[in-house]
Design a protein around this motif. Structure first.
Motif, PDB file in Angstrom:
ATOM      1  N   ILE A 186      29.168  27.919  14.940  1.00  0.00           N
ATOM      2  CA  ILE A 186      29.019  26.785  15.616  1.00  0.00           C
ATOM      3  C   ILE A 186      29.545  25.538  15.006  1.00  0.00           C
ATOM      4  O   ILE A 186      30.184  24.818  15.531  1.00  0.00           O
ATOM      5  CB  ILE A 186      27.461  26.677  15.704  1.00  0.00           C
ATOM      6  N   LEU A 187      29.570  25.518  13.921  1.00  0.00           N
ATOM      7  CA  LEU A 187      30.022  24.294  13.027  1.00  0.00           C
ATOM      8  C   LEU A 187      31.488  24.387  12.494  1.00  0.00           C
ATOM      9  O   LEU A 187      32.084  23.323  12.085  1.00  0.00           O
ATOM     10  CB  LEU A 187      29.269  24.334  11.589  1.00  0.00           C
ATOM     11  N   ASP A 188      32.006  25.365  12.836  1.00  0.00           N
ATOM     12  CA  ASP A 188      33.579  25.723  12.865  1.00  0.00           C
ATOM     13  C   ASP A 188      34.481  24.914  14.003  1.00  0.00           C
ATOM     14  O   ASP A 188      34.626  25.776  14.885  1.00  0.00           O
ATOM     15  CB  ASP A 188      34.088  26.832  12.622  1.00  0.00           C
ATOM     16  N   LEU A 189      34.782  23.753  14.082  1.00  0.00           N
ATOM     17  CA  LEU A 189      35.465  23.066  15.195  1.00  0.00           C
ATOM     18  C   LEU A 189      37.045  23.207  15.013  1.00  0.00           C
ATOM     19  O   LEU A 189      37.464  23.363  14.007  1.00  0.00           O
ATOM     20  CB  LEU A 189      35.053  21.600  15.186  1.00  0.00           C
ATOM     21  N   GLU A 190      37.560  23.207  16.175  1.00  0.00           N
ATOM     22  CA  GLU A 190      38.955  23.432  16.380  1.00  0.00           C
ATOM     23  C   GLU A 190      39.633  22.048  16.392  1.00  0.00           C
ATOM     24  O   GLU A 190      39.007  21.235  17.255  1.00  0.00           O
ATOM     25  CB  GLU A 190      39.256  24.146  17.708  1.00  0.00           C
ATOM     26  N   ALA A 199      29.036  16.949  15.696  1.00  0.00           N
ATOM     27  CA  ALA A 199      29.407  15.736  15.397  1.00  0.00           C
ATOM     28  C   ALA A 199      29.806  15.335  14.039  1.00  0.00           C
ATOM     29  O   ALA A 199      30.704  14.570  13.727  1.00  0.00           O
ATOM     30  CB  ALA A 199      28.543  14.623  16.255  1.00  0.00           C
ATOM     31  N   LEU A 200      28.719  15.620  13.338  1.00  0.00           N
ATOM     32  CA  LEU A 200      28.761  15.321  11.807  1.00  0.00           C
ATOM     33  C   LEU A 200      29.936  16.097  11.342  1.00  0.00           C
ATOM     34  O   LEU A 200      30.805  15.328  10.540  1.00  0.00           O
ATOM     35  CB  LEU A 200      27.502  15.603  11.087  1.00  0.00           C
ATOM     36  N   VAL A 201      30.042  17.220  11.741  1.00  0.00           N
ATOM     37  CA  VAL A 201      31.466  17.949  11.125  1.00  0.00           C
ATOM     38  C   VAL A 201      32.733  17.193  11.723  1.00  0.00           C
ATOM     39  O   VAL A 201      33.751  17.137  10.748  1.00  0.00           O
ATOM     40  CB  VAL A 201      31.486  19.491  11.558  1.00  0.00           C
ATOM     41  N   GLY A 228      21.385  34.130   4.715  1.00  0.00           N
ATOM     42  CA  GLY A 228      22.853  34.572   4.430  1.00  0.00           C
ATOM     43  C   GLY A 228      23.298  33.402   3.673  1.00  0.00           C
ATOM     44  O   GLY A 228      22.809  32.634   3.299  1.00  0.00           O
ATOM     45  N   GLU A 229      24.752  33.663   3.060  1.00  0.00           N
ATOM     46  CA  GLU A 229      25.365  32.710   2.428  1.00  0.00           C
ATOM     47  C   GLU A 229      26.175  31.727   3.297  1.00  0.00           C
ATOM     48  O   GLU A 229      27.146  32.037   3.916  1.00  0.00           O
ATOM     49  CB  GLU A 229      26.165  33.328   1.254  1.00  0.00           C
ATOM     50  N   LEU A 230      26.073  30.366   2.995  1.00  0.00           N
ATOM     51  CA  LEU A 230      26.745  29.476   3.671  1.00  0.00           C
ATOM     52  C   LEU A 230      27.953  28.889   2.539  1.00  0.00           C
ATOM     53  O   LEU A 230      28.911  27.970   2.913  1.00  0.00           O
ATOM     54  CB  LEU A 230      26.046  28.095   3.929  1.00  0.00           C
ATOM     55  N   GLY A 231      28.138  29.480   1.336  1.00  0.00           N
ATOM     56  CA  GLY A 231      29.324  28.898   0.425  1.00  0.00           C
ATOM     57  C   GLY A 231      28.677  27.979  -0.414  1.00  0.00           C
ATOM     58  O   GLY A 231      27.523  27.694  -0.150  1.00  0.00           O
ATOM     59  N   ASP A 232      29.601  27.099  -0.967  1.00  0.00           N
ATOM     60  CA  ASP A 232      29.270  26.022  -1.873  1.00  0.00           C
ATOM     61  C   ASP A 232      29.859  24.712  -1.412  1.00  0.00           C
ATOM     62  O   ASP A 232      29.707  23.807  -2.037  1.00  0.00           O
ATOM     63  CB  ASP A 232      29.908  26.152  -3.228  1.00  0.00           C
ATOM     64  N   PHE A 283      29.111  19.597   2.324  1.00  0.00           N
ATOM     65  CA  PHE A 283      29.024  18.833   3.728  1.00  0.00           C
ATOM     66  C   PHE A 283      28.761  19.882   4.627  1.00  0.00           C
ATOM     67  O   PHE A 283      27.920  19.711   5.586  1.00  0.00           O
ATOM     68  CB  PHE A 283      30.605  18.613   3.941  1.00  0.00           C
ATOM     69  N   VAL A 284      29.151  21.300   4.437  1.00  0.00           N
ATOM     70  CA  VAL A 284      28.487  22.311   5.203  1.00  0.00           C
ATOM     71  C   VAL A 284      27.071  22.339   5.485  1.00  0.00           C
ATOM     72  O   VAL A 284      26.396  22.476   6.303  1.00  0.00           O
ATOM     73  CB  VAL A 284      29.314  23.779   4.793  1.00  0.00           C
ATOM     74  N   HIS A 285      26.464  22.257   4.155  1.00  0.00           N
ATOM     75  CA  HIS A 285      25.108  22.543   4.074  1.00  0.00           C
ATOM     76  C   HIS A 285      24.436  20.971   4.668  1.00  0.00           C
ATOM     77  O   HIS A 285      23.209  21.255   5.361  1.00  0.00           O
ATOM     78  CB  HIS A 285      24.575  22.519   2.523  1.00  0.00           C
TER      79      HIS A 285
END
Length: 292
Positions: free
Chosen positions: A16-20, A48-50, A193-197, A200-202
């Motif tokens: 959902i947060l991975d925008l094109e 929008a924040l992404v 699950g893991e969102l990585g480090d 900004f994603v968090h």
């Protein structure tokens, strides 16, 4: 929950947060399948924040966002996020984002956000609210249990549960009326699950989740639950006090100091599981009878 299930939930939110990137400073996001007839507000705010963050130096974290929901989003039409680079200062970077959809051949704005990013500096004053003493998330009923308990009227929770895991201190469909001074409610949430480090994603994931239960605070003094009112977010603001990990448990406290003329003002505070006050949220929304 199995590791595979947790990974799938994290992957759902990441998708959902991975925008094109469609054009310079123009991004397009996808909408997950849902039982609802309009787009979940937290999705648009998070996306929008992404979009804004894609145009900001990596060393500047978001410290606040302020937004308005202008029209209901159509879940079957793509959303385009146009970013306006309105300030690039020595310490602060500001972006304005407008989300657009097509309606009958015409582009219309459905959402507007302004976000500010800060390079950070040495703190002169440093304090925060203590986390309330409430039951821990382990052993509390989750999204699946609540959805199973209430059947068709909670069917939309299954789709949301693929992205966010929640634990409830009260049944959100059957809550006794609250009265002052005890008008607050609490919910635990995390992305399983893991969102990585990527910090900004968090922050974007927290923005997504912060719209989930906040408006129900405006109905808490009447009792009942989510199916007893129709709500729509009008505006939404988040202040980020500390770095967050949205894939760890966080406690969400909500309350509403005022409601009138069909609108309710709601505030939220968010703590990480170790008691750190990580964010404050504010929202005004419409609250109507489902029979109107």
């Amino acid at each position: 929950m199995s590791d595979r299930a947790g990974e799938s939930q994290a992957a759902a939110l990441m998708a959902i947060l991975d925008l094109e990137e469609r054009d310079e400073d123009v991004f397009v996001g996808q909408t997950p399948s849902t039982e609802r007839q309009r787009i979940f507000g937290g999705q648009v705010a998070g996306q929008a924040l992404v979009a804004a963050g894609r145009t900001v130096p990596a060393d500047r974290g978001v410290h606040s966002l302020h937004s308005y929901f202008l029209r209901p989003g159509d879940p079957f039409a793509e959303i385009r996020y146009a970013v306006d680079r309105i300030r690039d200062g020595r310490s602060f970077t500001t972006r304005r984002v407008v989300a657009w959809q097509e309606r009958k051949g015409e582009d219309v704005a459905i959402f507007a956000l302004t976000a500010d990013f800060h390079a950070g500096e040495k703190a002169l004053a440093q304090h925060c609210l203590p986390m309330p003493d409430v039951a821990r998330p382990e052993g509390l009923p989750g999204t699946a249990e609540i959805a199973a308990r209430h059947g068709e009227r909670a069917a939309w929770m299954d789709a949301m549960g693929r992205a966010v895991e929640q634990r409830f201190l009260e049944d959100p469909y059957d809550t006794p009326p609250k009265s002052p001074p005890d008008t607050k409610s609490w919910t635990w949430f995390r992305v399983a699950g893991e969102l990585g480090d990527d910090a900004f994603v968090h922050s974007a994931a927290l923005t997504f989740v912060s719209d989930l239960t906040l408006l129900s605070a405006g109905f808490a003094r009447l009792g009942g639950g989510w199916s007893d009112f129709d709500g729509a977010s009008l505006d939404h603001a988040v202040w980020f006090h500390q770095p967050v990990r949205a894939d760890d448990w966080m406690l969400y406290e909500t309350d509403s100091p005022a409601a009138s003329y069909g609108r309710a003002l709601c505030f939220g505070n968010i703590w990480s599981a170790d008691g750190t006050h990580v964010a404050t949220v504010a929202q005004e929304g419409l609250i109507r009878s489902p029979r109107d």
